[in-house]
Design an enzyme around this catalytic site. Sequence first.
Site, PDB file in Angstrom:
ATOM      1  N   CYS A 142       0.103   4.008  11.438  1.00 33.38           N
ATOM      2  CA  CYS A 142       0.283   5.211  12.257  1.00 33.38           C
ATOM      3  C   CYS A 142      -0.939   5.325  13.156  1.00 33.38           C
ATOM      4  O   CYS A 142      -1.537   6.376  13.284  1.00 33.38           O
ATOM      5  CB  CYS A 142       0.513   6.441  11.397  1.00 33.38           C
ATOM      6  SG  CYS A 142      -0.770   6.733  10.182  1.00 33.38           S
ATOM      7  N   ASP A 177      -5.420  -3.145  -6.549  1.00 35.25           N
ATOM      8  CA  ASP A 177      -5.750  -3.618  -5.209  1.00 35.25           C
ATOM      9  C   ASP A 177      -4.738  -4.707  -4.823  1.00 35.25           C
ATOM     10  O   ASP A 177      -4.646  -5.729  -5.511  1.00 35.25           O
ATOM     11  CB  ASP A 177      -7.175  -4.199  -5.260  1.00 35.25           C
ATOM     12  CG  ASP A 177      -7.638  -4.716  -3.921  1.00 35.25           C
ATOM     13  OD1 ASP A 177      -6.800  -4.848  -3.009  1.00 35.25           O
ATOM     14  OD2 ASP A 177      -8.847  -4.990  -3.793  1.00 35.25           O
ATOM     15  N   ASP A 227       2.029  -1.255   4.776  1.00 35.18           N
ATOM     16  CA  ASP A 227       1.687  -0.074   5.569  1.00 35.18           C
ATOM     17  C   ASP A 227       0.272   0.325   5.153  1.00 35.18           C
ATOM     18  O   ASP A 227       0.059   1.311   4.451  1.00 35.18           O
ATOM     19  CB  ASP A 227       2.720   1.021   5.210  1.00 35.18           C
ATOM     20  CG  ASP A 227       2.527   2.295   5.981  1.00 35.18           C
ATOM     21  OD1 ASP A 227       2.230   2.221   7.177  1.00 35.18           O
ATOM     22  OD2 ASP A 227       2.664   3.379   5.374  1.00 35.18           O
ATOM     23  N   CYS A 268       0.899  -1.167   0.000  1.00 40.71           N
ATOM     24  CA  CYS A 268       0.000   0.000   0.000  1.00 40.71           C
ATOM     25  C   CYS A 268       0.926   1.203   0.000  1.00 40.71           C
ATOM     26  O   CYS A 268       1.273   1.734   1.047  1.00 40.71           O
ATOM     27  CB  CYS A 268      -0.867  -0.024   1.247  1.00 40.71           C
ATOM     28  SG  CYS A 268      -1.971  -1.432   1.327  1.00 40.71           S
ATOM     29  N   ALA A 269       1.350   1.623  -1.158  1.00 37.34           N
ATOM     30  CA  ALA A 269       2.592   2.382  -1.247  1.00 37.34           C
ATOM     31  C   ALA A 269       2.472   3.900  -1.271  1.00 37.34           C
ATOM     32  O   ALA A 269       3.409   4.593  -0.892  1.00 37.34           O
ATOM     33  CB  ALA A 269       3.349   1.920  -2.482  1.00 37.34           C
ATOM     34  N   ALA A 270       1.350   4.426  -1.760  1.00 32.10           N
ATOM     35  CA  ALA A 270       1.291   5.877  -1.984  1.00 32.10           C
ATOM     36  C   ALA A 270       1.118   6.630  -0.656  1.00 32.10           C
ATOM     37  O   ALA A 270       0.476   6.110   0.252  1.00 32.10           O
ATOM     38  CB  ALA A 270       0.130   6.184  -2.911  1.00 32.10           C
ATOM     39  N   PRO A 271       1.679   7.812  -0.508  1.00 35.27           N
ATOM     40  CA  PRO A 271       2.359   8.612  -1.529  1.00 35.27           C
ATOM     41  C   PRO A 271       3.828   8.261  -1.768  1.00 35.27           C
ATOM     42  O   PRO A 271       4.511   8.977  -2.491  1.00 35.27           O
ATOM     43  CB  PRO A 271       2.228  10.030  -0.987  1.00 35.27           C
ATOM     44  CG  PRO A 271       2.170   9.861   0.494  1.00 35.27           C
ATOM     45  CD  PRO A 271       1.500   8.554   0.742  1.00 35.27           C
ATOM     46  N   ARG A 279      -3.216   9.423  -5.507  1.00 36.24           N
ATOM     47  CA  ARG A 279      -2.061   9.303  -4.605  1.00 36.24           C
ATOM     48  C   ARG A 279      -0.886   8.649  -5.336  1.00 36.24           C
ATOM     49  O   ARG A 279       0.276   8.965  -5.086  1.00 36.24           O
ATOM     50  CB  ARG A 279      -2.451   8.474  -3.370  1.00 36.24           C
ATOM     51  CG  ARG A 279      -3.319   9.235  -2.402  1.00 36.24           C
ATOM     52  CD  ARG A 279      -3.930   8.318  -1.364  1.00 36.24           C
ATOM     53  NE  ARG A 279      -2.959   7.850  -0.380  1.00 36.24           N
ATOM     54  CZ  ARG A 279      -2.758   8.418   0.810  1.00 36.24           C
ATOM     55  NH1 ARG A 279      -3.460   9.478   1.146  1.00 36.24           N
ATOM     56  NH2 ARG A 279      -1.871   7.939   1.638  1.00 36.24           N
ATOM     57  N   ASN A 300       6.624   7.503   0.377  1.00 39.17           N
ATOM     58  CA  ASN A 300       7.803   7.809   1.194  1.00 39.17           C
ATOM     59  C   ASN A 300       8.588   6.555   1.550  1.00 39.17           C
ATOM     60  O   ASN A 300       9.812   6.528   1.461  1.00 39.17           O
ATOM     61  CB  ASN A 300       7.378   8.535   2.462  1.00 39.17           C
ATOM     62  CG  ASN A 300       6.942   9.951   2.149  1.00 39.17           C
ATOM     63  OD1 ASN A 300       7.656  10.685   1.493  1.00 39.17           O
ATOM     64  ND2 ASN A 300       5.757  10.314   2.578  1.00 39.17           N
TER      65      ASN A 300
HETATM   66  C1  LIG Z   1      -0.995   4.536   5.045  1.00 39.83           C
HETATM   67  S1  LIG Z   1      -1.120   4.847   3.375  1.00 39.83           S
HETATM   68  C2  LIG Z   1       0.441   4.326   2.780  1.00 39.83           C
HETATM   69  C3  LIG Z   1       1.540   5.308   2.955  1.00 39.83           C
HETATM   70  C4  LIG Z   1       2.791   4.908   2.253  1.00 39.83           C
HETATM   71  N1  LIG Z   1       3.248   3.604   2.703  1.00 39.83           N
HETATM   72  C5  LIG Z   1       3.919   5.882   2.417  1.00 39.83           C
HETATM   73  O1  LIG Z   1       4.777   5.644   3.237  1.00 39.83           O
HETATM   74  O2  LIG Z   1       3.943   6.892   1.742  1.00 39.83           O
HETATM   75  C6  LIG Z   1      -2.163   3.593   2.882  1.00 39.83           C
HETATM   76  C7  LIG Z   1      -2.374   3.501   1.390  1.00 39.83           C
HETATM   77  O3  LIG Z   1      -3.023   2.282   1.125  1.00 39.83           O
HETATM   78  C8  LIG Z   1      -3.809   2.453  -0.029  1.00 39.83           C
HETATM   79  N2  LIG Z   1      -4.771   1.324  -0.095  1.00 39.83           N
HETATM   80  C9  LIG Z   1      -5.909   1.139   0.588  1.00 39.83           C
HETATM   81  N3  LIG Z   1      -6.459  -0.047   0.284  1.00 39.83           N
HETATM   82  C10 LIG Z   1      -5.632  -0.643  -0.603  1.00 39.83           C
HETATM   83  C11 LIG Z   1      -5.645  -1.888  -1.311  1.00 39.83           C
HETATM   84  N4  LIG Z   1      -6.628  -2.769  -1.122  1.00 39.83           N
HETATM   85  N5  LIG Z   1      -4.623  -2.160  -2.150  1.00 39.83           N
HETATM   86  C12 LIG Z   1      -3.605  -1.270  -2.346  1.00 39.83           C
HETATM   87  N6  LIG Z   1      -3.563  -0.075  -1.713  1.00 39.83           N
HETATM   88  C13 LIG Z   1      -4.558   0.234  -0.863  1.00 39.83           C
HETATM   89  C14 LIG Z   1      -4.410   3.811   0.168  1.00 39.83           C
HETATM   90  O4  LIG Z   1      -4.818   4.359  -1.047  1.00 39.83           O
HETATM   91  C15 LIG Z   1      -3.247   4.572   0.797  1.00 39.83           C
HETATM   92  O5  LIG Z   1      -2.546   5.274  -0.182  1.00 39.83           O
END
Ligand SMILES: C[S@@+](CC[C@H](N)C(=O)[O-])C[C@H]1O[C@@H](n2cnc3c(N)ncnc32)[C@H](O)[C@@H]1O
Length: 868
Positions: free
Chosen positions: A358, A283, A303, A232-235, A261, A237
């Site tokens: 977090c 997903d 994450d 779950c990579a965006a944004p 994102r 960091n």
């Molecule tokens: C906590 S943020 C991640 C922050 C990121 N790891 C960083 O350090 O910048 C969680 C992310 O999970 C994504 N997300 C939520 N459900 C997801 C899924 N089923 N598959 C992939 N990404 C997902 C969201 O869009 C969001 O960008």
Amino acid sequence: MALYLKAAEILEKAEMKQGAVKTLVYDSKFANIKQLFALVCETQKFSSILEEIIESAKLLKHTKIRIHLAKVLVYDLLMGQGLKCGGSWKTLMMKHRSRLQAALARMKVKQKVSSNEGLLPASAQQHLAGNKLPRYVRVNTLKTTVEDTVDYLKREGFSYLGQASRLDDLTLKEKHFVMDQHLPELLVFSPKTDFHDHFLYKAGHIILQDKASCLPAYLLNPPPGCHVIDACAAPGNKSSHLAAIMKNKGKLFAYDLDAKRLATMSTLLLRAGVTCQQLANQDFLKVDPYSPQFKDVEYILLDPSCSGSGMVCLRGDVSSADQEKDQARLASLASFQLRCLNHGLKFPGLKRLVYSTCSIHSQENEEVVTACLQQNPGFRLVPLMAQWPERGLEPLTKCLRASTAKTRTHGFFVALLEKYSEAVEKKQEPAVQISEPEATPLSPSTCQKRPAASEEESDASETEDKPNPAAEQADCTPGKKKRKKKKKKKKKKAATVDLVVPGGGSETSCRKRKAASSSSFPGTNLSMSPVPKVRLAGGLEICRLLNGMWQVSGSHGAVDHAKAVEAMQAYVDAGLTTFDMADIYGPAEEIFGQFNSQCKSSGKDIPALQSLTKYVPRPGPMDRKVVVKALQCSMNRMQVDRLDCVQFHWWDYRDKRYLDALGHLSDLQQEGLIRELALTNFDTQRLEEITNRGIRISSNQVQYSLIDQRPVAKMEQFCLANNIQLLTYGTLAGGLLSERYLGKAEPNSRAELYTASLSKYKNMIDSWGGWSLFQDLLVALETAARRHDCSVASVATRYVLDRPAVGGVIVGCRLGVAGAGQHISDSLRSCSPDLKLTGEDLAAIEAVTQRSRDLTALIGDCGDEYRS
Ligand SMILES: C[S@@+](CC[C@H](N)C(=O)[O-])C[C@H]1O[C@@H](n2cnc3c(N)ncnc32)[C@H](O)[C@@H]1O
């Protein structure tokens, strides 16, 4: 204007107890949740002050604006970042600005304060101070170095104060900065330092990321060249941090459900110079773990979306009337997180997965991890950073937590899971140690250069209000079945290579060596059966029969160094490549060092040596410098640039500084200076205390023999449950357990007990049951020895080697003294798979040992004889 109208609406609803601020904000579906939340929280904080200002300036009367809207507008106009609206509202507010400003100024004069915060009640001010986090800056090692960044900033007028050593060092004056205490590639500045417009930030040399959010990539530490998934990579960091650790080598698959994102992420990675990524707007739960493209994925960073309750700026009032709604949301998030975690663990080649949130809620943290471990028994937690001040909630103390109060960061949680299944199988078959694949040991170079921090800027929201818990893949896909078959095959293969060839080399080189070395032992019927090995928790493979070097310490008579060095070769030629020494065993480390250096410079095909030393400090302050210096001395003497295994000893448990020392040792292990962190002569209570602190202990060296079976009482069980190997000494009672003493009169004089070992173990025999019972034991042993055509020593050693928690037996080697050939032959025989003690042997031996005194009751647990 939408922001102010929405903020006013939420403020009003919150005042009427229609819901918690946090929930109301999330439910509002407002585009910029974070901005809205911050505005509502800040307005609420200054509510009574704003009311007074509005009243004093007669704003409501002149404008007909409703009170809640007036509050948010006045807040932003006077205390916030200026009005973000235009049109008639802005004109109206600007008309009243001077009167409002004057009202605020009058209040400050009256209360004799200079800042807006000064107007708040004392309790609120205290809370505020705690919430002011330092500005953390991660140096992006893909583009620059810490040194260059520090120099650049110094030239710009910043003062560098060196590396922090305690939490208070992070309280910094403007323009001062330090290197972080835990993460050396993280620089720390005062809270107000803003780098958003700075060249280094715009050029991607630095990344603005909270310290806690740097932990996941730092702890996962994927080596360059490997394949990694950021689920779950965006944004992005943490992805950029991973890429820096991987030195842009290998493959980084990054997924996110949110296209916007992901677009932001793409820009961030571009700026950071990341090139090894493969982004997908997908997903994660729908990514097929068994697809061939992921066959080499060994590391996953997960994450996932969470409540974000750890983000200081997102913390709402907890006295919410709407807690039920919050609970439902947490439950839904936790279920999504668990599904992601379970899905991540399905990737067939996975070695390690780091899970982070977090959030401060245990539902999203410890509870998710606990459920996952229950559902995936082939995985276990890796103990993390012993020096980190905040642990996961009991019993998950191997995990880390972070908070404003204890770590000066946002609230955070990290767990590191590693594949464990092979190790479980190993436990079930203690006598046949199956080597499991290594779990990424740190090499000193990767360690020094790995980026210390991960990046996440505290205002780049990690929270996600709409996770997509998409359906998981069905469990029994054809791919999985195939995988199971493959795994079985692999296991079989592992079992066949279980007995590692002498010297740990390839089988071919071993055969060559066999032929070459069999002549080393004329007069013995030695057929060079391979020496069995055991793999310690950190991956080091050692012989189950270790060469003890205590004998050279001086307590066994003078030793000729040159002869001792020369004599080591025979042990190595026989496949006995593991040496046990200590910083306090006189010249032992130096003798090993000389031999090691000779081996390296000989240019011959010499098998790898394993050197286990001990750190036995005098009681005193155990700060990092002291520990590092001691290890450095050992390394110099041993002529190694990294220590295979450090076994720590402590003289007095009342002095708790052993925990300080172990904390530093554990950090040094993480940094790559030590491969295995072990103990010597620690009791079960302390071993448990240390393990519970998240310090990973590979082995404990204890006295264990047919005479002294104290480890059976408690130690064995604890070690088995925690993958700690017992390395035993005193197993031959200093040589008393041999044919030589069978039928002999009791030795009592100094002349008869002429070495420190003889006199020590004779005392032990006295406590155990006396000379007569000892003779009965020798008879039983000799009978078994004759049955197996071996020596009493071999039977006595085999008995201990077969104990379930015993990884290895240390047998004092004869360096520079006569009789080494027979000695080596006995050692090889005792660990040979051909020597199997029968039920009859065991019954006869145990019929004697049962008549002995209970040494645990007499002396205490392991090692208690060394403590007052
Ligand atoms: C906590 S943020 C991640 C922050 C990121 N790891 C960083 O350090 O910048 C969680 C992310 O999970 C994504 N997300 C939520 N459900 C997801 C899924 N089923 N598959 C992939 N990404 C997902 C969201 O869009 C969001 O960008």
